[in-house]
Motif scaffolding. Structure first.
Motif, PDB file in Angstrom:
ATOM      1  N   ALA A 108     -98.686 -36.149  55.006  1.00  0.00           N
ATOM      2  CA  ALA A 108     -99.473 -34.977  54.613  1.00  0.00           C
ATOM      3  C   ALA A 108     -98.565 -33.830  54.230  1.00  0.00           C
ATOM      4  O   ALA A 108     -99.002 -32.846  53.668  1.00  0.00           O
ATOM      5  N   LYS A 109     -97.300 -33.973  54.567  1.00  0.00           N
ATOM      6  CA  LYS A 109     -96.369 -32.874  54.279  1.00  0.00           C
ATOM      7  C   LYS A 109     -96.002 -32.913  52.805  1.00  0.00           C
ATOM      8  O   LYS A 109     -95.415 -33.883  52.333  1.00  0.00           O
ATOM      9  N   ASN A 110     -96.381 -31.848  52.114  1.00  0.00           N
ATOM     10  CA  ASN A 110     -96.255 -31.920  50.667  1.00  0.00           C
ATOM     11  C   ASN A 110     -95.222 -30.963  50.086  1.00  0.00           C
ATOM     12  O   ASN A 110     -95.197 -30.711  48.905  1.00  0.00           O
ATOM     13  N   LYS A 155    -100.910 -37.187  51.317  1.00  0.00           N
ATOM     14  CA  LYS A 155    -102.330 -37.321  51.632  1.00  0.00           C
ATOM     15  C   LYS A 155    -103.058 -36.088  51.147  1.00  0.00           C
ATOM     16  O   LYS A 155    -102.501 -35.005  51.195  1.00  0.00           O
TER      17      LYS A 155
END
Lengths: 154, 420
Positions: free
Chosen positions: A8-10, A29
């Protein structure tokens, strides 16, 4: 073995450190399964040195290193986005692909949902025209007005 | 003003009345003491004269002579009185007034009664008092000067721990680990200060780390179920037995989930900027970023029949974080593309001093001052999160840039201007 990081770390740092750790791809994600599918297939092609760089689907043949699309002996010139779109469709045959998913795959966060459906439609239309002009039967079927179905009609 | 200087000023101010009152009191005290002493001497002499007079009154008085400071006269018919002391100021030889103390008393002998008048010049006493007072004042002044010098010297070493603590506070950054402990001091007050600040900074840092972790974890935790939900819906869409109505419903649900994902990502990004989690690590070539973005948005512009007129100066380098600059310019360009009228022009300009983007469009449906607020959006765009311009403002603020919005009614131009 290939590694795709699903996280989820973008932020750019997270992605770079992911690649530094030896991952081959990084997907944030939330994502659509067809996108993951396309990325896995691309990774397998890249990884497998014995595999031919050619990706064939029906009458379409794609040289993935030079990014050339040929039908028979005829080369079809595609824009970068059209090429990516074609790869996406070929990686996900026989699957209902809605326009939002396609838009997200092609433009990521640069595009909000608004207006993107029309936008995808124009791109699909152009690609479809280029393919049919090259003599390929229409593999793309419009479904319910909100998505597409890609299949080579055997 | 330094604490020390202030202390000295108060000290001096309080010294003045104390010095004046002290001097007066001292003058009175010394002059009283001398007077008492003189009076005692006079009393002793009276005793002696009385004794001599009683022994031989006839010969004693003439023996004393005229120039003696003992004056003996017969009492005659006058009434007897008890001994009395008094002071008289007399003009002396050098025309100076001289203080003279007298003692007058009655003495009875066997033959006759006498009045004895004794005198003593009290000239020295005034001089002594003055000398003593001046000396005391001088000593006091010397003490004061010594005190000032001593305090100045001592305070330098005394206040050292305080300045160390303050210096450490100045360099304290919440996003950076605390390297050393705060200095120990033998002075209780400074030790208390040092301890308190140490506790405070450690606590803040801990809270900051927790916040940071929360932001990251929340992002992760929210995105994971969203991904699962989206995959489930995607699978559901593949089912062949669905009606068009259901497919469209699934599509709407997916879009809503994506909006939720965008919303949390936007909010988390704002939180991360607030927490200063994006460490600027050097100069960023924003010309390159903008050119890349223009390339990406080119398709979209073509589709919307928007002409992008751009004037991007090459190699403009700004200090900051590349990701934040990408978000900043991407949001502004996206905004212009989405709100720009079909068939019109979007103008983009980048120079050393500013970035400017303008698009033609209808006036805002809300107050102009709200444009950079969170969750403010045009009524016809319910699918947008309303965070894009809030992010622009936030990032601009982070890098000390002025972000301005302006609408010209005449030309229907929305313009955003960022001054670097």
């Amino acid at each position: 073995m290939s590694v795709i990081i699903v996280s989820a770390k973008n932020s750019l740092e997270d992605k770079l450190s992911g690649f530094d750790l030896g991952s081959d791809d990084y997907i944030t994600k939330p994502f659509y399964l067809p996108e993951l599918n396309a990325r896995i297939k691309s990774l397998i092609r890249r990884r497998n040195e014995n595999a031919s760089p050619y990706l064939n689907y029906g009458l379409i043949s794609i040289q993935t290193i030079t990014r050339t699309v040929t039908v028979g002996n005829k080369v079809i010139t595609l824009t970068q986005k059209e090429y990516e779109l074609l790869i996406y469709l070929i990686s996900n045959p026989d699957r209902f692909l809605d326009k939002s998913a396609i838009a997200r795959y092609l433009w990521g966060n640069h595009l909000d949902a608004a207006g993107s459906n029309d936008f995808v439609y124009t791109h699909i239309k152009k690609l479809r025209k280029k393919l049919t002009d090259a003599g390929i039967p229409d593999y793309l079927q419009t479904r319910y007005g909100i998505g597409y179905f890609f299949n080579k009609k055997e | 003003m330094k604490l020390l200087v202030k202390t000295f000023i108060y000290l001096l101010l309080s010294m003045v009345p104390i010095g004046i009152i002290g001097s007066i009191l001292q003058y009175e005290f010394i002059s009283n003491a001398i007077l008492k002493d003189i009076d005692e001497q006079l009393a002793r002499r009276l005793k002696f004269v009385t004794l001599q007079l009683k022994k031989d009154s006839v010969n004693y008085v003439p023996w004393l002579g005229v120039h003696s400071d003992i004056d003996i006269k017969p009492l005659g018919n006058k009434l007897k009185f008890s001994p009395q002391y008094y002071t008289v100021y007399k003009e002396g030889i050098s025309k100076k007034f001289v203080k003279v103390r007298y003692l007058e008393a009655c003495v009875e002998t066997t033959h006759s009664n006498y009045i004895i008048k004794l005198k003593q010049v009290n000239d020295e006493s005034t001089k002594i008092i003055w000398d003593v007072t001046v000396n005391v004042i001088l000593i006091c002044l010397m003490l004061l000067v010594a005190l000032v010098i001593l305090t100045l010297v001592i305070s330098k070493t005394l206040w050292k721990p305080f300045y160390i603590v303050v210096g450490r506070l100045k360099t304290f950054r919440i996003d950076q680990p605390i390297n050393d402990d705060f200095p120990k001091s033998s002075i209780r007050e400074f030790q208390v200060l040092s301890d308190a600040i140490s506790i405070m900074t450690n606590y803040s840092r801990q809270q900051f780390i927790q916040q940071k972790q929360f932001a990251e974890n929340a992002s992760h935790e929210i995105q994971t179920p969203l991904t699962i939900a989206l995959s489930g819906l995607d699978d559901l869409m593949q089912s062949e037995h669905l009606e068009v109505k259901s497919i469209k419903s699934i599509q709407r649900t997916k879009d809503a989930l994506y909006r939720l994902s965008n919303l949390t990502q936007g909010l988390l990004l704002l939180a991360k900027i607030d927490n200063q989690q994006f460490k600027a690590d050097g100069m960023v070539n924003v010309s390159e970023i903008i050119n890349n973005l223009l390339h990406i948005y080119n398709d979209f512009a073509l589709h919307s029949q928007i002409t992008i007129v751009h004037q991007i100066k090459e190699n403009i380098n700004l200090y900051g974080h590349p990701y934040l600059y990408e978000v900043l310019f991407s949001n502004l360009i996206k905004n212009a593309m989405l709100h720009g009228s079909k068939g019109k022009v979007v103008q983009i300009e980048l120079s050393h001093a500013y970035f400017r983007i303008s698009n033609e469009g209808e006036p805002l449906s809300f107050d102009e001052s709200l444009i950079f607020d969170r969750f403010v959006k045009t009524t016809n765009r319910s699918d947008s999160a309303g965070l894009g311009l809030a992010l622009v403002k936030q990032i601009g603020g982070l890098y000390g840039m002025t972000v301005r919005y302006n609408y010209t009614h005449k030309t229907k131009q929305h313009e955003f201007n960022i001054e670097f």
